[in-house]
Enzyme design. Structure first.
Site, mmCIF file in Angstrom:
data_model
loop_
_atom_site.group_PDB
_atom_site.id
_atom_site.type_symbol
_atom_site.label_atom_id
_atom_site.label_comp_id
_atom_site.label_asym_id
_atom_site.label_seq_id
_atom_site.Cartn_x
_atom_site.Cartn_y
_atom_site.Cartn_z
ATOM 1 N N THR A 185 54.957 39.844 24.426
ATOM 2 C CA THR A 185 54.215 40.302 25.605
ATOM 3 C C THR A 185 54.717 39.498 26.783
ATOM 4 O O THR A 185 55.042 38.316 26.642
ATOM 5 C CB THR A 185 52.702 40.057 25.470
ATOM 6 O OG1 THR A 185 52.492 38.662 25.294
ATOM 7 C CG2 THR A 185 52.131 40.794 24.293
ATOM 8 N N GLU A 330 50.047 44.463 21.831
ATOM 9 C CA GLU A 330 49.289 44.006 20.646
ATOM 10 C C GLU A 330 48.678 45.148 19.846
ATOM 11 O O GLU A 330 48.148 44.926 18.759
ATOM 12 C CB GLU A 330 48.157 43.066 21.097
ATOM 13 C CG GLU A 330 48.608 41.683 21.503
ATOM 14 C CD GLU A 330 48.955 41.558 22.987
ATOM 15 O OE1 GLU A 330 49.298 42.594 23.597
ATOM 16 O OE2 GLU A 330 48.893 40.439 23.511
ATOM 17 N N LYS A 438 35.395 39.030 42.130
ATOM 18 C CA LYS A 438 34.020 38.556 41.960
ATOM 19 C C LYS A 438 33.407 38.299 43.327
ATOM 20 O O LYS A 438 33.682 37.298 43.951
ATOM 21 C CB LYS A 438 33.999 37.311 41.076
ATOM 22 C CG LYS A 438 34.338 37.682 39.645
ATOM 23 C CD LYS A 438 34.867 36.542 38.824
ATOM 24 C CE LYS A 438 35.397 37.115 37.515
ATOM 25 N NZ LYS A 438 36.810 36.863 37.290
ATOM 26 N N TRP A 443 30.888 42.233 40.182
ATOM 27 C CA TRP A 443 32.303 42.546 40.001
ATOM 28 C C TRP A 443 32.712 43.799 40.773
ATOM 29 O O TRP A 443 32.010 44.805 40.757
ATOM 30 C CB TRP A 443 32.606 42.771 38.509
ATOM 31 C CG TRP A 443 32.594 41.519 37.688
ATOM 32 C CD1 TRP A 443 32.294 40.261 38.128
ATOM 33 C CD2 TRP A 443 32.892 41.412 36.297
ATOM 34 N NE1 TRP A 443 32.391 39.372 37.089
ATOM 35 C CE2 TRP A 443 32.760 40.045 35.955
ATOM 36 C CE3 TRP A 443 33.265 42.316 35.324
ATOM 37 C CZ2 TRP A 443 32.978 39.575 34.659
ATOM 38 C CZ3 TRP A 443 33.479 41.854 34.027
ATOM 39 C CH2 TRP A 443 33.346 40.496 33.710
HETATM 40 P P1 AMP Z 1 51.629 45.603 27.786
HETATM 41 O O1 AMP Z 1 51.317 44.837 26.573
HETATM 42 O O2 AMP Z 1 52.738 45.029 28.597
HETATM 43 O O3 AMP Z 1 51.808 47.060 27.524
HETATM 44 O O4 AMP Z 1 50.358 45.472 28.743
HETATM 45 C C1 AMP Z 1 49.088 45.857 28.304
HETATM 46 C C2 AMP Z 1 48.134 45.902 29.473
HETATM 47 O O5 AMP Z 1 48.551 46.870 30.424
HETATM 48 C C3 AMP Z 1 46.744 46.310 29.105
HETATM 49 O O6 AMP Z 1 46.003 45.257 28.544
HETATM 50 C C4 AMP Z 1 46.208 46.784 30.438
HETATM 51 O O7 AMP Z 1 45.788 45.710 31.251
HETATM 52 C C5 AMP Z 1 47.409 47.418 31.077
HETATM 53 N N1 AMP Z 1 47.391 48.865 30.879
HETATM 54 C C6 AMP Z 1 48.085 49.588 29.999
HETATM 55 N N2 AMP Z 1 47.817 50.892 30.147
HETATM 56 C C7 AMP Z 1 46.917 51.004 31.145
HETATM 57 C C8 AMP Z 1 46.222 52.089 31.762
HETATM 58 N N3 AMP Z 1 46.433 53.333 31.412
HETATM 59 N N4 AMP Z 1 45.351 51.794 32.738
HETATM 60 C C9 AMP Z 1 45.124 50.521 33.137
HETATM 61 N N5 AMP Z 1 45.745 49.465 32.594
HETATM 62 C C10 AMP Z 1 46.629 49.703 31.611
#
Ligand code: AMP
Length: 542
Positions: A185, A330, A438, A443
């Site tokens: 990640t 994850e 915040k 929020w």
């Molecule tokens: P990654 O592991 O790089 O794919 O990042 C995951 C994170 O991307 C998630 O925990 C979210 O914060 C964000 N994310 C992924 N898809 C979306 C979505 N459709 N809308 C908002 N946030 C998203």
């Protein structure tokens, strides 16, 4: 009493075996990194993935070894994945958009033995090769004719590397829980963390998502995974497409609107998947050039919040069904998708777009809950925000090489996202827990403000960050990029937003910026924005 069914381990190479047997002539078309369009099919991919496996075995690669891939979406990358997993080794995808130091850290942490890479990244790897001590050999995903002169250790063109293999190779057999893929990640704080997929989790994940209400893939589908193989398992498409025998169209290195449009039209793409930034690029191209999408029917948007206006425009002006998906590395990565449940199809068109702007409901295999900071469950009323936690057959239970316990007492993983879930099960991300604003103990969702602002005709992209405020602790600042040829009038943008959100959610100011910085996976880089606006003071703060 146990059932009397066969043990048939869920191993990834069974997917390509199946595709070759049932859908052998179905095409995989790629825009090659060398330039021309390349055409192959599942039968040939199967054959060549066996060559890769045979060669890896000759090179002494054994169960559990990590093989790095730093590469675009092409047929070679795809067959390499199957070859690697077929000997029980682990494909370790690396995102080329990461900083050099992060790539070095990741490769060293994973102790990758071989690096497969595209021509594009040879100079990048040359600049860091002396720090990549575990790499024994670099395989450049090209043929002898295109092989560049390079000092990379034991460098060889991929086609030469597998040239002497005849594919007479029986896949290794092992337990379905064996590790298959590794993806770090990007990690906004601290070191990147490795997520280790198993054969079983990848097969189940891809199988549970290929259906009509999820990825919408059928045998007749022509699928364009714009989402890279290095972005969280390519959202399962590298497995789901061969499982269904769908035609795959791989975009290679060219992800701009014009190149994507050309490929979508020439190959008859019916379904495409990518992050919002990619689709904003395509939309800008379509609008500027007055083009249409003649075959594409289904668009999957995920990776970061998809603006409501983007869904609306693609649905109304281009006749697509847009499905908004959420997930994370994850989670293999898909955690929810926004198909419309049967009892909601009678919503009016505005209601349907509102529903689709949410991140959707969990497919089979994903359990969700929202909790407060004490871990107590919160109601599914569509209003109450909480920490979003998940469990399932393709959700991680730990990180590679780390012993930390990361699940709560019920076995749920805290996603780091804040969301609501409504009575119909639709989840809506309101923020990353660290991005939520915040204000006076309450929020404010930065994502909701961004989605709203982007609906204004002068705005190309929008981001909201919290700025320290002496009275309210934090207040929202809206940062916008103007559309080409437009100028931003802050008062107009604010009056456009008025009445659509609670009064106290209204941004305290609007600032214009030429470009919003993005992370390696296409998300708005709020860390960077906070740096840019570090000395900025809100006009409302006396
Ligand atoms: P990654 O592991 O790089 O794919 O990042 C995951 C994170 O991307 C998630 O925990 C979210 O914060 C964000 N994310 C992924 N898809 C979306 C979505 N459709 N809308 C908002 N946030 C998203």
């Amino acid at each position: 009493m146990q059932g009397l069914m066969q043990d048939w381990p869920l191993l990834i190479h069974r997917v390509i075996d199946y595709a070759a047997t049932q859908h052998g002539n179905r095409e995989v078309v790629s825009r090659s990194v060398e330039g021309p369009i390349h055409r192959t099919n599942y039968k040939a991919i199967h054959q060549r993935s066996k060559n890769v496996a045979q060669r890896l075995k000759q090179d002494g690669i054994v169960l559990g070894d990590r093989i790095a891939t730093l590469a675009w979406n092409t047929w070679r990358h795809l067959e390499a994945w199957y070859g690697i997993t077929g000997v029980g080794a682990i494909y370790h995808t690396i995102n080329p958009r990461l900083f050099a130091d992060q790539i070095v850290w990741i490769v060293n942490h994973a102790q990758d033995r071989i690096m497969l890479t595209d021509l594009t990244f040879v100079p990048l790897l040359e600049s860091m090769a002396d720090r990549l001590s575990s790499i024994e050999r670099y395989v450049i995903l090209t043929d002898g004719a295109h092989m560049p002169p390079t000092k990379l250790k034991n460098a060889i063109a991929y086609e030469d590397w597998i040239a002497n293999c005849n594919g007479q190779f029986a896949w290794e057999q092992f337990d379905e829980k064996t590790a298959a893929g590794l993806c770090y990640t990007s990690g906004t704080t601290g070191n990147p963390k490795g997520v280790l997929y198993s054969h079983r989790s990848n097969v189940l994940h891809s199988m549970s998502l290929a259906h009509a209400d999820a990825l919408g893939i059928r045998n007749s589908s022509v699928v364009l995974p714009v989402v890279p193989l290095f972005h969280a398992n390519s959202w399962s498409l590298a497995f789901s497409c061969p499982m269904m025998g769908a035609k795959m169209v791989m975009p290679g290195a060219k992800l701009d609107g014009a190149s994507l449009h050309e490929l979508m039209e020439s190959e008859g793409v019916t379904m495409a998947a990518g992050v919002p930034t990619v689709w904003l690029g395509l939309l800008a191209f379509l609008q500027k050039e007055k083009k249409q999408l003649s075959t594409t029917k289904y668009m999957l948007v995920g990776g970061s919040a998809c603006p409501r206006a983007l869904i609306e425009t693609f649905e109304k002006d281009y006749g697509l069904t847009v499905v908004h998906a959420w997930g994370m590395t994850e989670m293999s990565p898909i955690g929810s998708l926004g198909a419309v449940k049967d009892h909601l199809t009678s919503l009016d068109s505005e209601g349907l777009i509102d529903l689709k702007a949410k991140q959707g409901y969990a497919p089979f295999g994903v359990e969700m809950k929202i909790t407060n900071d004490a871990g107590e469950p919160l109601p599914w009323d569509g209003k109450t925000f909480g920490r979003l936690k998940v469990a399932g057959f393709a959700v991680t239970k730990g990180y590679f090489g780390l012993d930390d316990a990361i699940l709560d007492e019920e076995g749920f993983f805290d996603t780091g996202d804040v969301s609501t879930i409504d009575a119909n099960g639709y989840m809506q991300i309101t923020d990353r827990s660290k991005d939520v604003i915040k204000s006076g103990g309450e929020w404010i969702s930065s994502i909701e403000l961004e989605n709203l602002a982007i609906g204004h005709p002068d705005v190309a992209e929008a981001a909201v960050i919290g700025i320290a405020h002496s009275k309210w602790s934090e207040r929202p600042l809206l940062i916008v990029v103007p559309k080409e040829g437009r100028t931003i009038n802050p008062a107009q943008i604010l009056s456009f937003m008025e009445g659509k959100i609670a009064k106290w959610w209204m941004p305290d100011d609007v600032q214009t910026i030429a470009e919003i910085p993005h992370t390696a996976t296409g998300k708005i880089n709020k860390l960077k924005l906070r740096e840019i606006f570090a000395n900025y003071k809100l006009p409302t703060d006396a």
